[in-house]
Design an enzyme around this catalytic site. Structure first.
Site, mmCIF file in Angstrom:
data_model
loop_
_atom_site.group_PDB
_atom_site.id
_atom_site.type_symbol
_atom_site.label_atom_id
_atom_site.label_comp_id
_atom_site.label_asym_id
_atom_site.label_seq_id
_atom_site.Cartn_x
_atom_site.Cartn_y
_atom_site.Cartn_z
ATOM 1 N N HIS A 377 -6.766 -0.445 -2.975
ATOM 2 C CA HIS A 377 -5.542 -1.086 -3.476
ATOM 3 C C HIS A 377 -5.185 -0.708 -4.899
ATOM 4 O O HIS A 377 -4.275 -1.310 -5.474
ATOM 5 C CB HIS A 377 -5.667 -2.609 -3.412
ATOM 6 N N LYS A 570 5.344 -11.703 -11.471
ATOM 7 C CA LYS A 570 4.141 -11.049 -10.948
ATOM 8 C C LYS A 570 3.063 -11.250 -11.994
ATOM 9 O O LYS A 570 3.331 -11.783 -13.077
ATOM 10 C CB LYS A 570 4.394 -9.562 -10.683
ATOM 11 N N ARG A 571 1.825 -10.850 -11.712
ATOM 12 C CA ARG A 571 0.788 -10.950 -12.725
ATOM 13 C C ARG A 571 1.217 -10.197 -13.985
ATOM 14 O O ARG A 571 1.914 -9.185 -13.904
ATOM 15 C CB ARG A 571 -0.535 -10.372 -12.181
ATOM 16 N N LYS A 576 2.292 -3.129 -15.509
ATOM 17 C CA LYS A 576 3.512 -3.633 -14.845
ATOM 18 C C LYS A 576 4.682 -3.720 -15.825
ATOM 19 O O LYS A 576 5.820 -3.934 -15.439
ATOM 20 C CB LYS A 576 3.241 -5.001 -14.210
ATOM 21 N N THR A 681 4.509 -5.616 -3.350
ATOM 22 C CA THR A 681 5.024 -6.227 -2.122
ATOM 23 C C THR A 681 6.161 -7.182 -2.449
ATOM 24 O O THR A 681 6.991 -7.470 -1.587
ATOM 25 C CB THR A 681 3.908 -6.983 -1.367
ATOM 26 N N LYS A 685 10.026 -8.354 -0.801
ATOM 27 C CA LYS A 685 10.507 -9.734 -0.616
ATOM 28 C C LYS A 685 11.887 -9.922 -1.245
ATOM 29 O O LYS A 685 12.767 -10.548 -0.656
ATOM 30 C CB LYS A 685 9.506 -10.727 -1.243
HETATM 31 C C1 6GP Z 1 -2.717 -4.717 -5.537
HETATM 32 C C2 6GP Z 1 -1.839 -3.612 -6.076
HETATM 33 O O1 6GP Z 1 -1.823 -3.667 -7.477
HETATM 34 C C3 6GP Z 1 -0.425 -3.765 -5.534
HETATM 35 O O2 6GP Z 1 0.369 -2.690 -5.928
HETATM 36 C C4 6GP Z 1 -0.466 -3.841 -4.011
HETATM 37 O O3 6GP Z 1 0.804 -4.118 -3.503
HETATM 38 C C5 6GP Z 1 -1.434 -4.933 -3.569
HETATM 39 O O4 6GP Z 1 -2.721 -4.695 -4.115
HETATM 40 C C6 6GP Z 1 -1.580 -4.986 -2.062
HETATM 41 O O5 6GP Z 1 -1.944 -3.758 -1.553
HETATM 42 N N1 6GP Z 1 -4.087 -4.565 -6.014
HETATM 43 C C7 6GP Z 1 -4.762 -5.616 -6.460
HETATM 44 O O6 6GP Z 1 -4.265 -6.739 -6.507
HETATM 45 C C8 6GP Z 1 -6.147 -5.373 -6.868
HETATM 46 O O7 6GP Z 1 -6.768 -6.200 -7.497
HETATM 47 C C9 6GP Z 1 -8.079 -4.067 -6.718
HETATM 48 O O8 6GP Z 1 -6.721 -4.226 -6.491
#
Ligand code: 6GP
Length: 835
Positions: A377, A570-571, A576, A681, A685
């Site tokens: 991810h 978002k975080r 970001k 994601t 939305k």
């Molecule tokens: C997140 C990514 O930052 C995000 O771009 C993606 O949409 C989401 O995963 C689902 O795939 N990754 C994390 O939150 C993370 O902690 C280790 O990855």
């Protein structure tokens, strides 16, 4: 597992069948259940039933229904003996359950009427629920969307996670600063079933003894150490418009009831036996609040092993009941690793097969690698998990030996393929030869899985050409694949935006689109229908009015619902780039201030809305929050500005707040430095709810653009292939910041937004320290693109058309499509269709 096998003999089964519980189907039946729960389960009455009690009783009524279907679903799957998917995730960001359950079983209207009859409003009842916030952000919410799709598509699937007593902290903003407050969410949780009979004893520490069996084979025995008990808690996961109800099993830790404690207790060492108990309970006490960051804490590794070992024990026990041969394990079981957090499962399964079940290494390893799939991810180096070898040795001595063996055999195959390539061996070794030595979990996950996937096209390309490129050479490109993320349209459209869902249904021939999102494309046929566009715009406006009221209530700031709502929630993370956004806001403020009153009158009013949590230890992210709040404090009460610009920080952004915020956005910001956001994601939305995007060519923005058309999205900024060169130039060439951005910095440093030192590091990061996230490179194109947004927003008719066209083309981004791709390409599982 001390579960009792109680099967009722044939002759007595009639009595059971006669009394089989059928859930309510109408208003009367629903009311009866609610009143029963109020009066018996909750021991209250009509004289002391408040909204909280009404929520509890309503939830229990629905939970009863779900569990009936849950039982039948499990029975059906066991009888059919089909392959099951197990989704291992350390995070499940579920949000609220009641609204979702009512909609998925198709009884929300029934409940609305019933709740009304009993003297409450359904909206107030829904608001009573505490979010189940067992996750940080994208990764955890994706897992929750996947559970919804798996159930809705009738896949036999279980989620496995941890039952944290404290989910992600609650965020308060005090004097512009983030303050963290613990989130104790389990006071009363009607959605979980404690399974006190389903427990697993988990071992830690100790040592390994080797012996020879009668055939001279060496056998390892992991002995001593301490035992902690895992207790299962189940949450039913209802599919949409199907009886299929899957399971999310969360493990809770408690002290083992073994003799050890009793002995201490009997010896009068009461305190220390209680301390042991508390230490055991600590394992599942709290979710680590880091998003895209690895902190390498021992307790975190304990959490990982505890959860993985309990889950595998459960999975293996279920498999053994089927009495099949071990080699058939991968025909029955697919396990997906949601990032590297559950990677110890690879090692644990190998240990079970070799040490406990007595299989040969190679046979066991074949089974293991055919069973697992690994989803990556992130490419951010600070998020790639590594554990010190010494810590692993101490906590899991046998597992470390197995890791070394896995590595040895793996490196032997590499050596064969690339003889004398020492660099290759060092680069792919699961053990990093650093000081201290580290176990590289991503490498272990790759070696232990048959498929590795990224979460959007660009991201999957990047992992294959950068962080994992040598593994592509070793295993071949077929092992690596892409599955672009998706979101569940049930929660993110039907539940969050009911009026839009109804309007879409009226134009596409019913609610079929919620099961097959590609049907949204029918909307384009209605685009010239004036009444349709008018209603579309009215719905957006109503959603904005709702958010306006919320802002008034919580922040006492009046915003104009006719203004352009520009949202970034978002975080908070440097990658970001909320800092780019707030610098842009300051630039807008300065431009407005410099205008004559006449000129100002011609400007488009805008509300810049921010929300999101910073990891408690992420100092720079906290500075960003502070600056946004301070800018808001100045701008929002500047009489020159009035409605033209408002800056809002929404406290404690979470899933249920997202359900309110997303439908109210005109424009949302997805502006990460190219190549850093794996997918994103929330971008999906926002578009699905009829908002446009300003974004970089990053993550799933690229595929969204391809689907909806580049005329319907505001793209700007550096491309990912140019990022490295720019970074290099910043460090080794002369790095200058253009005058507009410098003006912003000068304003910050003049003290306009409070003590300049508070933001010194933020400014210096861009101006003096290499600007790693390329804020200066992208600033001008960001500002220019925001100008285009202003211009285009003035043409409301065309804007609404763009929104409708975009929604019509979003079918691809359903998590249903995504789950079907995993099922076919990675898991090889089929749905179990219900007659
Ligand atoms: C997140 C990514 O930052 C995000 O771009 C993606 O949409 C989401 O995963 C689902 O795939 N990754 C994390 O939150 C993370 O902690 C280790 O990855």
């Amino acid at each position: 597992v001390k579960s009792v096998e109680a099967s009722i003999p044939e002759p007595q089964r009639e009595a059971w069948k006669k009394h089989q519980v059928e859930g309510f189907t109408d208003k009367d039946g629903f009311e009866k259940e609610v009143v029963r729960h109020v009066e018996t389960t909750l021991a209250r009455s009509l004289f002391n039933c408040d909204e909280g009690a009404a929520y509890s009783a309503t939830s229990l009524a629905f939970r009863d229904r779900l569990i009936t279907e849950w039982n039948r679903t499990q029975q059906r799957q066991t009888t059919a003996d089909t392959k099951r998917v197990y989704y291992l995730s350390l995070e499940f960001l579920m949000g609220r359950a009641l609204d979702n359950a009512m909609l998925n079983v198709g009884l929300k209207d029934v409940a609305r009427g019933g709740i009304d009859d009993l003297g409450f409003r359904i909206e107030d009842i829904i608001e009573q629920e505490h979010d189940a916030a067992l996750g940080n952000g994208g990764l955890g919410r994706l897992a929750a969307c996947f559970l919804d799709s798996l159930a809705s598509l009738n896949y036999p699937a279980w989620g496995y996670g941890l039952r944290y007593r404290y989910g992600i902290f609650k965020q308060e903003i005090i004097n512009g600063y983030q303050v963290e407050v613990p989130d104790y969410w389990l006071d009363f949780n009607p959605w979980e079933f404690p399974r006190h009979d389903v427990t697993v004893d988990i071992q830690f520490y100790g040592n390994v003894r080797k012996s020879q069996d009668e055939n001279g084979k060496t056998v390892a025995h992991w002995e001593g150490g301490e035992i902690v008990t895992a207790v299962a808690y189940d949450m039913p996961i209802p599919g949409y418009a199907t009886p299929s109800t899957n399971n999310l099993r969360l493990w809770s830790s408690k002290a083992s009831s073994g003799e050890f404690d009793f002995q201490k207790f009997n010896n009068g060492d009461y305190e220390s036996s209680v301390a042991d108990q508390q230490r055991a309970e600590t394992i599942s006490a709290v979710l680590y609040p880091n998003d895209n960051l690895d902190r390498g804490k021992e307790l975190r590794l304990k959490q990982q092993y505890f959860w993985v070992a309990a889950s595998l024990y459960d999975i293996v026990r279920r498999f053994k009941k089927s009495k099949r041969a071990w080699r058939e394990f991968p025909d029955q079981v697919a396990i997906q690793l949601n990032d590297t957090h559950p990677t110890l499962a690879v090692v644990e399964l190998q240990r079970i097969l070799v040490d406990i079940e007595g299989l040969e290494w190679d046979e066991a390893w074949n089974i293991v690698t055919s069973t697992f799939g690994y989803t990556n991810h992130t490419v951010l180096p600070e998020a790639l998990e590594k554990w010190p070898v010494g810590l692993m040795q101490h906590l899991l001595p046998r597992h470390l030996q197995i890791i070394y063996d896995i590595n040895l055999f793996f490196l032997q195959t590499v050596e064969k393929k690339f003889p004398n390539d020492r660099e290759m061996l060092t680069s792919v070794s699961i053990i990093e030869e650093s000081q201290p030595k580290m176990v590289r979990m991503a490498y272990l996950a790759i070696v232990g899985s048959h498929k590795v996937n990224g979460v959007a096209e660009l991201h999957s390309d990047l992992i294959q050409t950068t962080i994992f490129k040598d593994f592509v050479k070793i295993f071949g490109a077929d092992k690596f694949t892409n599955v672009t993320n998706g979101i569940t349209p049930r929660r993110w459209l039907h539940q969050a935006n009911p009026r839009l869902s109804e309007l879409i249904a009226s134009k596409t021939g019913g609610h079929e689109f919620l099961k097959d999102l590609t049907q949204l494309n029918k909307l384009e046929l209605s685009i010239d229908d004036d009444a349709f566009r008018k209603e579309w715009a009215e719905i957006k406006y109503a959603n904005k009015v709702r958010l306006t009221k919320y802002i008034k209530k919580t922040l006492d700031v009046t915003v104009n619902p006719a203004a352009l709502f520009d949202v970034q929630v978002k975080r908070i993370h440097e990658y970001k780039r909320q800092q780019l956004n707030i610098f842009g806001v300051i630039h807008r403020y300065l431009a407005l201030k410099a205008m004559s009153p006449e000129e100002r009158k011609k400007q488009l009013p805008r509300v810049s809305i921010f929300g999101g949590k910073a990891a408690p230890g992420y100092w720079m992210a906290k500075q960003i929050i502070h600056l946004i709040n301070n800018v808001g404090a100045v701008v929002n009460k500047d009489p020159d500005i009035g409605d033209l610009l408002k800056v809002i920080y929404l406290e404690d952004y979470n899933v249920s707040k997202a359900e309110m915020i997303v439908p109210a956005s005109d424009l949302s910001e997805h502006i990460s430095t190219a190549g850093t956001e794996a997918s994103g994601t929330s971008n999906m939305k926002f578009v699905l709810n009829g908002g446009l995007i300003i974004g970089t060519c990053d993550g799933a923005n690229i595929e969204i653009t391809r689907e909806i058309g580049q005329e319907n999205i505001f793209l700007f900024g550096t491309l990912s292939e140019d990022v490295e060169d720019l970074r290099h130039a910043h460090t080794y060439g002369s790095h200058t910041v253009d005058s507009d951005l410098n003006k912003v910095f000068d304003t910050i440093q003049s003290g306009t937004f409070g003590e300049p030192n508070d933001f010194g590091a933020m400014v210096a990061a861009v101006r003096d320290h290499g600007d790693f996230y390329l804020v200066s490179d992208d600033f001008q194109s960001y500002i220019d693109t925001q100008k285009m947004v202003d211009t285009e927003y003035r043409n409301q008719d065309e804007w609404v058309r763009k929104c409708i066209r975009s929604v019509a083309r979003m079918g691809f981004f359903s998590s249903d499509r995504c789950i079907n791709e995993y099922a076919e390409g990675i898991w090889n599982v089929e749905p179990l269709v219900v007659k």
